[in-house]
Design an enzyme around this catalytic site. Structure first.
Site, PDB file in Angstrom:
ATOM      1  N   SER A  12       2.122 -13.531 -41.352  1.00  0.00           N
ATOM      2  CA  SER A  12       2.740 -13.191 -40.069  1.00  0.00           C
ATOM      3  C   SER A  12       1.637 -13.014 -39.023  1.00  0.00           C
ATOM      4  O   SER A  12       0.456 -13.136 -39.352  1.00  0.00           O
ATOM      5  CB  SER A  12       3.563 -11.914 -40.216  1.00  0.00           C
ATOM      6  OG  SER A  12       2.733 -10.872 -40.655  1.00  0.00           O
ATOM      7  N   CYS A 380       6.684   4.543 -15.445  1.00  0.00           N
ATOM      8  CA  CYS A 380       7.752   5.241 -16.153  1.00  0.00           C
ATOM      9  C   CYS A 380       7.286   6.639 -16.548  1.00  0.00           C
ATOM     10  O   CYS A 380       7.197   7.505 -15.691  1.00  0.00           O
ATOM     11  CB  CYS A 380       8.247   4.419 -17.337  1.00  0.00           C
ATOM     12  SG  CYS A 380       9.940   4.846 -17.782  1.00  0.00           S
ATOM     13  N   HIS A 506       9.627  -0.475 -14.934  1.00  0.00           N
ATOM     14  CA  HIS A 506       8.562  -1.179 -15.662  1.00  0.00           C
ATOM     15  C   HIS A 506       8.222  -2.506 -14.979  1.00  0.00           C
ATOM     16  O   HIS A 506       8.735  -3.555 -15.371  1.00  0.00           O
ATOM     17  CB  HIS A 506       9.000  -1.444 -17.100  1.00  0.00           C
ATOM     18  CG  HIS A 506       9.063  -0.223 -17.933  1.00  0.00           C
ATOM     19  ND1 HIS A 506       7.970   0.292 -18.594  1.00  0.00           N
ATOM     20  CD2 HIS A 506      10.089   0.617 -18.196  1.00  0.00           C
ATOM     21  CE1 HIS A 506       8.322   1.392 -19.244  1.00  0.00           C
ATOM     22  NE2 HIS A 506       9.601   1.619 -19.031  1.00  0.00           N
ATOM     23  N   GLU A 508       5.735  -4.213 -15.323  1.00  0.00           N
ATOM     24  CA  GLU A 508       5.016  -5.133 -16.232  1.00  0.00           C
ATOM     25  C   GLU A 508       5.939  -6.167 -16.874  1.00  0.00           C
ATOM     26  O   GLU A 508       5.468  -7.153 -17.430  1.00  0.00           O
ATOM     27  CB  GLU A 508       4.260  -4.337 -17.308  1.00  0.00           C
ATOM     28  CG  GLU A 508       5.097  -3.693 -18.408  1.00  0.00           C
ATOM     29  CD  GLU A 508       5.622  -2.296 -18.054  1.00  0.00           C
ATOM     30  OE1 GLU A 508       5.753  -2.002 -16.849  1.00  0.00           O
ATOM     31  OE2 GLU A 508       5.917  -1.507 -18.976  1.00  0.00           O
TER      32      GLU A 508
HETATM   33  N1  GLN Z   1      10.293   9.320 -22.096  1.00  0.00           N
HETATM   34  C1  GLN Z   1      10.577   9.092 -20.727  1.00  0.00           C
HETATM   35  C2  GLN Z   1      12.065   8.933 -20.473  1.00  0.00           C
HETATM   36  O1  GLN Z   1      12.820   8.684 -21.374  1.00  0.00           O
HETATM   37  C3  GLN Z   1       9.842   7.879 -20.210  1.00  0.00           C
HETATM   38  C4  GLN Z   1      10.288   6.602 -20.831  1.00  0.00           C
HETATM   39  C5  GLN Z   1       9.330   5.461 -20.606  1.00  0.00           C
HETATM   40  O2  GLN Z   1       8.192   5.679 -20.239  1.00  0.00           O
HETATM   41  N2  GLN Z   1       9.766   4.248 -20.862  1.00  0.00           N
HETATM   42  O3  GLN Z   1      12.498   9.079 -19.359  1.00  0.00           O
END
Ligand code: GLN
Length: 537
Positions: A12, A380, A506, A508
């Site tokens: 893999s 996030c 996000h 990214e």
């Molecule tokens: N743990 C945080 C939330 O649930 C941030 C989540 C994340 O960074 N994707 O809001």
């Protein structure tokens, strides 16, 4: 309509996903419309519930599907639009078949792997092919795995149904280099192709992953033992600088030519100008270098922050500069202090994450960035961290926190979203997928995007607590982006700091080398500036 199936042999982590993405890119340079999808033989319905140790990053699509990270490669290498229908797992197949059985749809029949499970898989291949010239389907895992068999059987049946002239099988395999013998070995590949032929699949093209160049002899040998034409034995060496060299490499090997010939596709010759320019900027950038610290808790894992690392590389392309990534362990920062790890970086990025391990180290890193005016990009969780830090430092709310990390905090500046409160199931229940964000004029974000509204992908349960909004704003936290429908804070910035920005989404997941994300570009541009001013000092 043409179909390509990509399987893997021997081991893999061969980079099948990259090969699939790069092939998609090559076909697009010939003006063909492609879509790439992945079938994963495991029983999880999706990878959303798997730990980064098990699975690396969970990649999120516009429609909110939590998918395999290979879909990230597909989106980065090509322009194809993907949806939840483009990542099928055994878990989904069986879930669907069993639902049908319970409804009585099978009319009294015995429900079996062949034909019921294989029919379900084939239906997904037909459905995904609509509207494109070529559908590439990558099968996860390695040929020989028990759990992969129904997928291979479905592919075999499929090629019989649509006509063999419309289907191409590509097998990606490994040629291990034995140091003691001083040579590359072909036997494992022979055996893995034999395994495929046992189920009735003859690969048309063999892609050989290797650290050393192959000799003509070896191509001959592989051709003979694997029953593949010699020119269809393709060498795929490890890339030197960047994964984005792969389309160029495969093009030099004649892979796209072979594919279009075999499938009888009518299309222009490939135009590699765009890829050449991307690779030139990656390999010999003209605009200097900056060092970006990514402060996380999975720094030893290659794949945990995949899209973040890729987006930073894209921003390097965008700025024609080199971006050196320093992986910093947030728990080490917690133990040893930020100075030790962050004193000579030009930018600090805190990626997404869950759970309280290493959180205080991340908060210390954000504080360090704010106090030393180092460019900061919080994604996030990284945005939530910046808010917590600001509430503690600027408002003096000692112990301010997210209720994710301390349920009893006196100052829950980040809190669980209302609609999340009564959810107990963990799978596919977060705020997921693409949402609108309205930008506030004269903010860093507005400047970077040069747009009033944007759409970005989400994956979280907690959010900025609006009960603290006014106080934080009065203390200098700028709200730069808001979800208009529900008034959720999506972007924060710190006034008086050259570039400290946090986003609840996000970005990214929407960056490509051909279209670097504006926020990553702005962050890297700022880090470059910081690095130059540091050198001058
Ligand atoms: N743990 C945080 C939330 O649930 C941030 C989540 C994340 O960074 N994707 O809001």
């Amino acid at each position: 309509m043409k179909y390509i199936f990509i399987t893997g042999g021997v081991v893999s982590s061969l980079g099948k996903g990259l090969t699939s993405g790069a092939l998609g890119a090559l076909l697009e340079t010939r003006k063909l419309k492609v879509r790439i999808q992945k079938f994963d033989p495991y029983l999880n319905v999706d990878p959303g519930t798997m730990s980064p140790f098990q699975h690396g990053e969970v990649y999120v699509l516009d429609d909110g599907a939590e998918t395999d990270l290979d879909l990230g490669h597909y989106e980065r290498f090509t322009h194809c639009q993907l949806s939840r229908f483009n990542n099928l797992t055994s878990g989904q197949v069986y879930e669907h078949v069993i639902q049908k059985e319970r409804r009585g749809d099978y009319l009294g029949k015995t429900v079996q792997v062949i034909p019921h499970v294989t029919n379900e898989i084939k239906a997904r291949i037909y459905a995904a092919g609509e509207g494109v010239d070529v559908l590439i389907t990558e099968i996860g895992g390695t040929v020989g795995d028990i759990e992969g068999l129904p997928f291979l059987e479905a592919m075999r049946q499929f090629s019989l149904e649509v006509g063999k002239e419309n289907v191409l099988f590509i097998h990606v395999t490994l040629l291990p280099y034995l140091k003691a013998a001083g040579e590359l070995k072909t036997k494992p590949s022979q055996q893995s192709v034999a395994k495929l032929r046992e189920i009735g699949i003859q690969p048309d093209i063999l892609v050989c992953r290797t650290e050393e160049p192959m000799t003509e002899d070896m191509r001959q040998k592989l051709s003979m033992f694997c029953n593949v034409e010699q020119k269809a034995v393709i060498e795929e060496m490890d890339v030197k600088h960047s994964i984005y060299e792969l389309p160029l490499m495969l093009s030099t090997e004649g892979m796209d030519k072979l594919v279009v010939e075999r499938l009888g596709l009518k299309c222009p010759e490939s135009d590699m100008t765009a890829w050449n320019s991307i690779v030139r900027r990656l390999v010999s950038p003209k605009g200097g270098e900056c060092k970006i610290a990514v402060v996380g808790k999975y720094i030893d894992l290659q794949d945990a922050y995949k899209s973040i690392y890729e987006s930073l590389a894209h921003a390097g392309v965008g700025n024609d500069c080199s971006v050196k990534i320093i992986r910093v362990d947030s728990e080490a920062v917690e133990a040893g202090g930020p100075e030790k790890y962050l004193a000579d970086v030009d930018g600090i990025l805190i990626p997404g994450g869950f759970g309280d391990r290493g959180i205080e180290g991340k908060i210390m890193s954000a504080k360090y960035a704010r106090e030393n005016k180092i460019p900061y990009f919080g994604i996030c969780l990284g945005m939530q961290i910046a808010v917590i830090e600001y509430a503690r430092s600027a408002l003096g709310l000692e112990g301010a926190n997210s209720s994710e990390f301390n349920e009893n905090t006196l100052y829950p500046v980040i809190t669980i979203m209302d609609e999340q409160k009564n959810i107990v199931d963990k799978g596919a229940t977060m705020r997921l997928g693409s949402y609108e964000c309205r930008l506030v004029p004269e903010t860093l974000a507005y400047k970077a995007y040069a747009q009033e509204t944007v759409r970005e992908r989400h994956r979280h349960r907690y959010e900025f607590n609006n009960a603290y909004r006014e106080r934080l704003e009065n203390a200098g936290l700028r709200i730069a982006g808001v979800n208009p429908k529900r008034d959720l804070v999506e972007i924060v910035e710190v006034s008086g700091h050259p570039w400290m920005l946090g986003v609840q989404f996000h970005p990214e997941f929407q960056s490509k080398p051909s279209k670097p994300h504006p926020l990553f570009c702005a962050f890297v541009a700022e880090a470059l500036k910081f690095s130059k001013s540091r050198l001058e000092k």
